[in-house]
Enzyme design. Structure first.
Site, PDB file in Angstrom:
ATOM      1  N   LYS A 102       0.849  -1.198   0.000  1.00 30.63           N
ATOM      2  CA  LYS A 102       0.000   0.000   0.000  1.00 30.63           C
ATOM      3  C   LYS A 102       0.883   1.245   0.000  1.00 30.63           C
ATOM      4  O   LYS A 102       1.393   1.657   1.034  1.00 30.63           O
ATOM      5  CB  LYS A 102      -0.939  -0.019   1.213  1.00 30.63           C
ATOM      6  CG  LYS A 102      -1.941  -1.172   1.161  1.00 30.63           C
ATOM      7  CD  LYS A 102      -2.778  -1.256   2.405  1.00 30.63           C
ATOM      8  CE  LYS A 102      -3.881  -2.299   2.254  1.00 30.63           C
ATOM      9  NZ  LYS A 102      -3.349  -3.668   2.094  1.00 30.63           N
ATOM     10  N   ALA A 124      -5.452  -6.792  10.105  1.00 28.14           N
ATOM     11  CA  ALA A 124      -4.708  -8.029  10.353  1.00 28.14           C
ATOM     12  C   ALA A 124      -5.177  -8.800  11.579  1.00 28.14           C
ATOM     13  O   ALA A 124      -5.304 -10.030  11.535  1.00 28.14           O
ATOM     14  CB  ALA A 124      -3.218  -7.703  10.478  1.00 28.14           C
ATOM     15  N   LYS A 167      -6.164   5.432   0.688  1.00 31.79           N
ATOM     16  CA  LYS A 167      -7.023   5.337   1.881  1.00 31.79           C
ATOM     17  C   LYS A 167      -6.233   5.625   3.151  1.00 31.79           C
ATOM     18  O   LYS A 167      -6.792   6.096   4.148  1.00 31.79           O
ATOM     19  CB  LYS A 167      -7.691   3.973   1.951  1.00 31.79           C
ATOM     20  CG  LYS A 167      -6.733   2.780   1.959  1.00 31.79           C
ATOM     21  CD  LYS A 167      -6.598   2.138   3.314  1.00 31.79           C
ATOM     22  CE  LYS A 167      -5.631   0.958   3.270  1.00 31.79           C
ATOM     23  NZ  LYS A 167      -5.746   0.067   4.414  1.00 31.79           N
ATOM     24  N   ARG A 219      -3.451   1.363  11.955  1.00 32.74           N
ATOM     25  CA  ARG A 219      -2.381   2.127  12.593  1.00 32.74           C
ATOM     26  C   ARG A 219      -2.307   3.582  12.149  1.00 32.74           C
ATOM     27  O   ARG A 219      -1.875   4.436  12.921  1.00 32.74           O
ATOM     28  CB  ARG A 219      -1.045   1.430  12.379  1.00 32.74           C
ATOM     29  CG  ARG A 219      -0.647   1.155  10.936  1.00 32.74           C
ATOM     30  CD  ARG A 219       0.649   0.346  10.927  1.00 32.74           C
ATOM     31  NE  ARG A 219       1.144   0.086   9.581  1.00 32.74           N
ATOM     32  CZ  ARG A 219       0.952  -1.045   8.932  1.00 32.74           C
ATOM     33  NH1 ARG A 219       0.255  -2.015   9.496  1.00 32.74           N
ATOM     34  NH2 ARG A 219       1.453  -1.231   7.722  1.00 32.74           N
ATOM     35  N   ASN A 220      -2.711   3.884  10.920  1.00 31.31           N
ATOM     36  CA  ASN A 220      -2.644   5.273  10.470  1.00 31.31           C
ATOM     37  C   ASN A 220      -3.621   6.149  11.256  1.00 31.31           C
ATOM     38  O   ASN A 220      -3.281   7.236  11.705  1.00 31.31           O
ATOM     39  CB  ASN A 220      -2.930   5.354   8.973  1.00 31.31           C
ATOM     40  CG  ASN A 220      -1.832   4.705   8.151  1.00 31.31           C
ATOM     41  OD1 ASN A 220      -0.781   5.273   7.935  1.00 31.31           O
ATOM     42  ND2 ASN A 220      -2.071   3.466   7.711  1.00 31.31           N
ATOM     43  N   LYS A 269       5.494   0.174  10.494  1.00 32.68           N
ATOM     44  CA  LYS A 269       5.752   1.473   9.887  1.00 32.68           C
ATOM     45  C   LYS A 269       4.456   2.113   9.404  1.00 32.68           C
ATOM     46  O   LYS A 269       3.561   1.442   8.910  1.00 32.68           O
ATOM     47  CB  LYS A 269       6.716   1.327   8.695  1.00 32.68           C
ATOM     48  CG  LYS A 269       8.115   0.874   9.091  1.00 32.68           C
ATOM     49  CD  LYS A 269       8.826   1.923   9.923  1.00 32.68           C
ATOM     50  CE  LYS A 269      10.239   1.500  10.274  1.00 32.68           C
ATOM     51  NZ  LYS A 269      10.913   2.495  11.124  1.00 32.68           N
ATOM     52  N   GLN A 297       2.340   4.095   6.752  1.00 35.83           N
ATOM     53  CA  GLN A 297       2.359   4.277   5.304  1.00 35.83           C
ATOM     54  C   GLN A 297       1.678   5.582   4.896  1.00 35.83           C
ATOM     55  O   GLN A 297       2.043   6.203   3.912  1.00 35.83           O
ATOM     56  CB  GLN A 297       1.676   3.097   4.613  1.00 35.83           C
ATOM     57  CG  GLN A 297       2.468   1.805   4.654  1.00 35.83           C
ATOM     58  CD  GLN A 297       3.813   1.907   3.983  1.00 35.83           C
ATOM     59  OE1 GLN A 297       4.851   1.906   4.662  1.00 35.83           O
ATOM     60  NE2 GLN A 297       3.837   2.016   2.681  1.00 35.83           N
TER      61      GLN A 297
END
Length: 269
Positions: free
Chosen positions: A49, A82, A133, A197-198, A224, A226
């Site tokens: 992504k 996930a 997204k 996570r974002n 990390k 993205q």
């Protein structure tokens, strides 16, 4: 039936099907070793992504794989958080393909009762939904950090979907309207803006809990972000093409994340 192999050359040796799922900034250095080791005519599937860019504008990760490995590349994106998948909770995903036989092959490999795979002949639309997204999810996270409600977040999701479709069609030909209603589009956008996570890190950022690097280190346990990287990449392209006014949400998210704009301005578009 899953074995961890630290040597990438050994891991893909003789492989006829290769699936990629890693932060896109780590992809380019490993491609030469992969190309040397896989079977001739190997088929690729990208779940990466993100986007890249060059002097001409946007570069898709799937195109980097096609060029770097001289192989066909399908794309998998969807509402696939996930931890829910790990518990075998039902979800859907979308595979975008250029060659139908390869799309069908990867569907056969992944489709199961708890993981329903749909296919579309639109790798570009599927891939851009998955990349963009994460930018929208940062905007949703700002809303959460400010204590705004569901109405506000719904507005951010709507505007984000609209700008995602506009961006895809502005820079690429052949993107299908129907793709944005698949799991890779609306469904993935919704779940990412309520989890993931974002959104989580953007909420902390809006609360003033540190820099992006500090928040990533504190909250993500080695994973990390993205969305922040993609937001930078997209704004570089939009500024170069003088298109920032055409994409007010993407532009405002970048301004809040990197230019010191007050997070409260997320609703001033």
């Amino acid at each position: 039936n899953v074995v961890a192999v630290p040597d990438i050359s050994e891991a893909v040796k003789g492989a006829t099907m290769i699936c990629f799922c890693l932060p896109h900034q780590f992809l380019k250095p490993i491609m030469p070793k992969i190309k040397e080791s896989v079977a001739p005519g190997a088929k690729c599937l990208s779940a990466i992504k993100g986007i890249d860019f060059d002097d001409n504008g946007v570069v898709l990760i799937s195109d980097l794989l096609r060029q770097g490995l001289n192989a066909d590349c399908s794309v998998l994106m969807g509402a696939n958080v996930a931890n829910e998948m790990a518990s075998d909770a039902f979800c859907e995903t979308t595979i975008g393909y250029k060659i139908k036989e390869n799309g069908d092959l990867f569907k056969l490999a992944f489709d199961c009762p708890s993981f329903k795979v749909g296919t579309v002949q639109d790798t570009v639309g599927v891939e851009l939904c998955g990349a963009l997204k994460n930018i929208v999810a940062i905007g949703a996270g700002f809303c959460d950090g400010l204590g705004y409600g569901g109405n506000t977040k719904a507005a951010i999701i709507r505007i984000g979907l609209k700008e995602t479709a506009k961006f895809a069609k502005m820079f690429f030909d052949g993107v299908q309207d129907e793709t944005f209603m698949e799991s890779c589009g609306l469904a993935d956008l919704v779940t990412t803006c309520f989890g993931g996570r974002n959104r989580k890190c953007a909420e902390a950022f809006a609360k003033g809990e540190g820099s992006w690097d500090e928040i990533e280190k504190k909250l993500l346990n080695g994973q990390k972000l993205q969305g922040t990287i993609t937001a930078k990449d997209v704004l570089l392209v939009l500024k170069k093409k003088k298109l920032t006014e055409e994409f007010p949400l993407f532009t405002r998210i970048h301004e809040i994340a990197f230019e010191g704009k007050d997070p409260k301005t997320i609703v001033e578009l």
